[in-house]
Design a protein around this motif. Structure first.
Motif, PDB file in Angstrom:
ATOM      1  N   MET A   1       0.833  -1.196   0.000  1.00 15.56           N
ATOM      2  CA  MET A   1       0.000   0.000   0.000  1.00 15.56           C
ATOM      3  C   MET A   1       0.870   1.249   0.000  1.00 15.56           C
ATOM      4  O   MET A   1       2.018   1.215   0.426  1.00 15.56           O
ATOM      5  N   LEU A 107      -6.318 -12.103   4.211  1.00 15.06           N
ATOM      6  CA  LEU A 107      -6.318 -10.815   3.521  1.00 15.06           C
ATOM      7  C   LEU A 107      -7.490  -9.937   3.968  1.00 15.06           C
ATOM      8  O   LEU A 107      -7.352  -8.705   4.050  1.00 15.06           O
ATOM      9  N   TYR A 111      -6.785  -6.157   5.516  1.00 12.95           N
ATOM     10  CA  TYR A 111      -7.233  -4.880   4.972  1.00 12.95           C
ATOM     11  C   TYR A 111      -8.407  -4.289   5.737  1.00 12.95           C
ATOM     12  O   TYR A 111      -8.540  -3.061   5.805  1.00 12.95           O
ATOM     13  N   ARG A 114      -6.557  -2.739   8.823  1.00 11.43           N
ATOM     14  CA  ARG A 114      -5.285  -2.054   8.539  1.00 11.43           C
ATOM     15  C   ARG A 114      -5.033  -0.871   9.464  1.00 11.43           C
ATOM     16  O   ARG A 114      -3.878  -0.576   9.780  1.00 11.43           O
ATOM     17  N   LEU A 156     -13.863 -10.531   0.258  1.00 13.40           N
ATOM     18  CA  LEU A 156     -12.552  -9.955  -0.044  1.00 13.40           C
ATOM     19  C   LEU A 156     -12.613  -9.092  -1.300  1.00 13.40           C
ATOM     20  O   LEU A 156     -12.086  -7.965  -1.325  1.00 13.40           O
ATOM     21  N   LEU A 160     -11.815  -5.053  -1.307  1.00 14.32           N
ATOM     22  CA  LEU A 160     -10.701  -4.490  -2.071  1.00 14.32           C
ATOM     23  C   LEU A 160     -11.184  -3.447  -3.072  1.00 14.32           C
ATOM     24  O   LEU A 160     -10.478  -2.474  -3.343  1.00 14.32           O
ATOM     25  N   ASP A 161     -12.388  -3.634  -3.605  1.00 13.17           N
ATOM     26  CA  ASP A 161     -12.899  -2.676  -4.591  1.00 13.17           C
ATOM     27  C   ASP A 161     -13.249  -1.339  -3.959  1.00 13.17           C
ATOM     28  O   ASP A 161     -13.235  -0.298  -4.632  1.00 13.17           O
ATOM     29  N   MET A 163     -11.654  -0.108  -1.138  1.00 13.13           N
ATOM     30  CA  MET A 163     -10.550   0.430  -0.347  1.00 13.13           C
ATOM     31  C   MET A 163      -9.911   1.659  -0.977  1.00 13.13           C
ATOM     32  O   MET A 163      -9.772   1.759  -2.184  1.00 13.13           O
ATOM     33  N   ARG A 166      -6.033   2.768  -3.131  1.00 18.37           N
ATOM     34  CA  ARG A 166      -6.160   1.489  -3.825  1.00 18.37           C
ATOM     35  C   ARG A 166      -4.838   0.729  -3.770  1.00 18.37           C
ATOM     36  O   ARG A 166      -3.755   1.330  -3.797  1.00 18.37           O
ATOM     37  N   LEU A 167      -4.930  -0.591  -3.693  1.00 15.35           N
ATOM     38  CA  LEU A 167      -3.722  -1.400  -3.684  1.00 15.35           C
ATOM     39  C   LEU A 167      -2.968  -1.237  -4.999  1.00 15.35           C
ATOM     40  O   LEU A 167      -3.571  -1.094  -6.068  1.00 15.35           O
ATOM     41  N   LEU A 170      -3.834  -3.298  -7.965  1.00 13.29           N
ATOM     42  CA  LEU A 170      -5.169  -3.060  -8.511  1.00 13.29           C
ATOM     43  C   LEU A 170      -5.253  -1.735  -9.262  1.00 13.29           C
ATOM     44  O   LEU A 170      -6.341  -1.326  -9.679  1.00 13.29           O
ATOM     45  N   GLN A 175     -12.210   0.824 -10.472  1.00 15.25           N
ATOM     46  CA  GLN A 175     -13.088   0.542  -9.343  1.00 15.25           C
ATOM     47  C   GLN A 175     -14.458   0.140  -9.846  1.00 15.25           C
ATOM     48  O   GLN A 175     -15.033   0.794 -10.717  1.00 15.25           O
TER      49      GLN A 175
END
Length: 427
Positions: A1, A107, A111, A114, A156, A160-161, A163, A166-167, A170, A175
């Motif tokens: 990140m 995971l 996240y 975090r 998950l 993640l979508d 967050m 963004r990672l 990704l 998004q």
């Protein structure tokens, strides 16, 4: 990140080692000692769908072997994704699926938690591993391992979508793509598309809806017969899902059915409660997004997925893992009420309370599932997971109300220190 909170390789290694050791009892119970007739029964359903495609048999007419006789209930796109499972022996698939679930849960905790991990410094690896092990033994999560469920991957992907930031890996995935794919696999993640619309994330809403629609249309082209069978018949057949009034259905509708409602009164009360829940939940998720708290937003929308759906089995309540971290916040040690709320939810999810309620009501010859005339305490336990989700929603609403009152309360004027005050010059 890119926020300076990345875990080192050694921290990841520590977390993974703790997670694997902590998961050994689950592996023994559900992969080694489990009876063959009930071994990984849900992933068997997925695999059989892939086998059906390869062998040309009807996907939605095939049932698993005795004694389960379970049908495939997901959209055709999910059957396409199951083809690789059909190329492997079932025993290998069951173990591989469990390992992937374990990594997905690691995971999710990484996240969703975090903010907590960022405060733990060098101990982040230890904390991540211990938190993951604690999550693995929650009933919705452990049931995922027991049956070989897909929920960990959906949670998950949607997390993640949402967050921010963004990672890195990704960056090139717009998004909304992950939410769209999750919706095409299983319809309930579509609540995140509603969230994108309510929170005015127009691009993410368009991408997610377009991805889901594109994947679904592509499945129509590849599998027209199976697509017509699902969208034109299997989707509208409630008997394919089992008894909607059973204990495992902890949605609002399932609770109302166990309380004795049916027919028009059931539909009217359910729609009223569902509408009120949706207004509150999506409104809170929008405010969480506006503040940049995407974990809370994901948790709130996830609660909409299980509460508003006509059928939400206990293992679908995997979404409440996110609610635990939303309740804790970034610095729970400064707010003991946050710890109390999270611990309360954790204990409810850890214990098999819905089944305790059912066992007592049945043994006491209460009119189950219409248990409204039974002991209120055991009836509450019988519906405890759905009630816990509703209560968590109300707690987050109460916290938002307190936050808004704090912003609106006028602050007292700041008294200027004497050292900064103007003074008359000396002669």
């Amino acid at each position: 990140m890119r926020d300076g909170r990345r875990l080192t390789r050694s921290q990841w290694a520590v977390a993974l080692a703790i997670t694997v050791v902590g998961a050994l009892p689950l592996a023994w119970a559900y992969l080694i000692a489990q009876q063959p007739k009930s071994w990984q029964i849900d992933v068997q359903v997925y695999r059989d769908a892939g086998v059906s495609l390869l062998q040309g048999r009807p996907v939605y007419e095939w049932l698993t072997q005795a004694p389960q006789y379970l049908p495939f209930t997901y959209p055709p796109f999910a059957a396409i994704l199951a083809i690789p499972l059909a190329l492997l022996p079932f025993g290998v698939v069951g173990w591989l699926w469990s390992v992937l679930q374990l990594l997905a849960d690691l995971l999710i905790v990484r996240y969703a938690g975090r903010a907590l991990l960022a405060r733990s410094g060098r101990r982040a690896g230890w904390l991540l591993g211990l938190l993951t092990v604690a999550v693995l033994y929650l009933l919705p999560v452990s049931d995922g391992f027991r049956f070989g469920q897909v929920n960990a991957f959906l949670v998950l992907g949607c997390l993640l979508d949402l967050m921010r930031p963004r990672l890195r890996w990704l960056d090139r995935v717009p998004q909304g793509v992950l939410v769209g794919v999750a919706t095409a696999i299983k319809l309930t993640p579509g609540v995140f598309i509603v969230h994108f619309l309510v929170s005015r994330q127009w691009r993410a809403a368009a991408v997610s809806a377009g991805t889901a629609a594109g994947v679904t249309l592509g499945s129509f082209v590849l599998l027209p017969q199976a697509s017509f069978a699902f969208w034109g018949g299997a989707l509208q057949d409630p008997t394919r899902l089992g008894a909607n009034d059973g204990t495992s259905n902890q949605s609002i509708r399932g609770i109302l059915m166990r309380l004795g409602l049916d027919g028009t009164p059931l539909s009217a009360v359910w729609l009223l409660l569902a509408a009120a829940t949706a207004v509150l939940g999506f409104g809170l998720a929008k405010r969480a997004h506006d503040r940049g708290n995407e974990v809370a937003a994901a948790a709130l929308v996830g609660m909409m997925a299980v509460l508003l759906s006509p059928v939400s089995w206990i293992h679908h309540f995997h979404w409440l893992v996110l609610a635990l971290f939303a309740l804790l916040g970034s610095d729970p040690l400064r707010h003991l009420r946050r710890i109390a709320a999270a611990v309360g939810l954790y204990v409810v999810l850890l214990l098999h309370l819905p089944w305790w309620g059912q066992w007592h009501l049945v043994s006491a010859n209460e009119p189950f599932p219409a248990a409204s005339s039974g002991d209120p305490f055991w009836t509450l336990l019988n519906n405890s997971y759905g009630m816990a989700a509703l209560l968590s929603l109300l707690v987050l609403a109460w916290r938002e109300a307190r936050r808004r009152r704090g912003r609106q309360r006028p602050r007292p004027p700041v008294r200027q220190p004497e050292s900064d005050a103007l003074s008359t010059p000396r002669s």
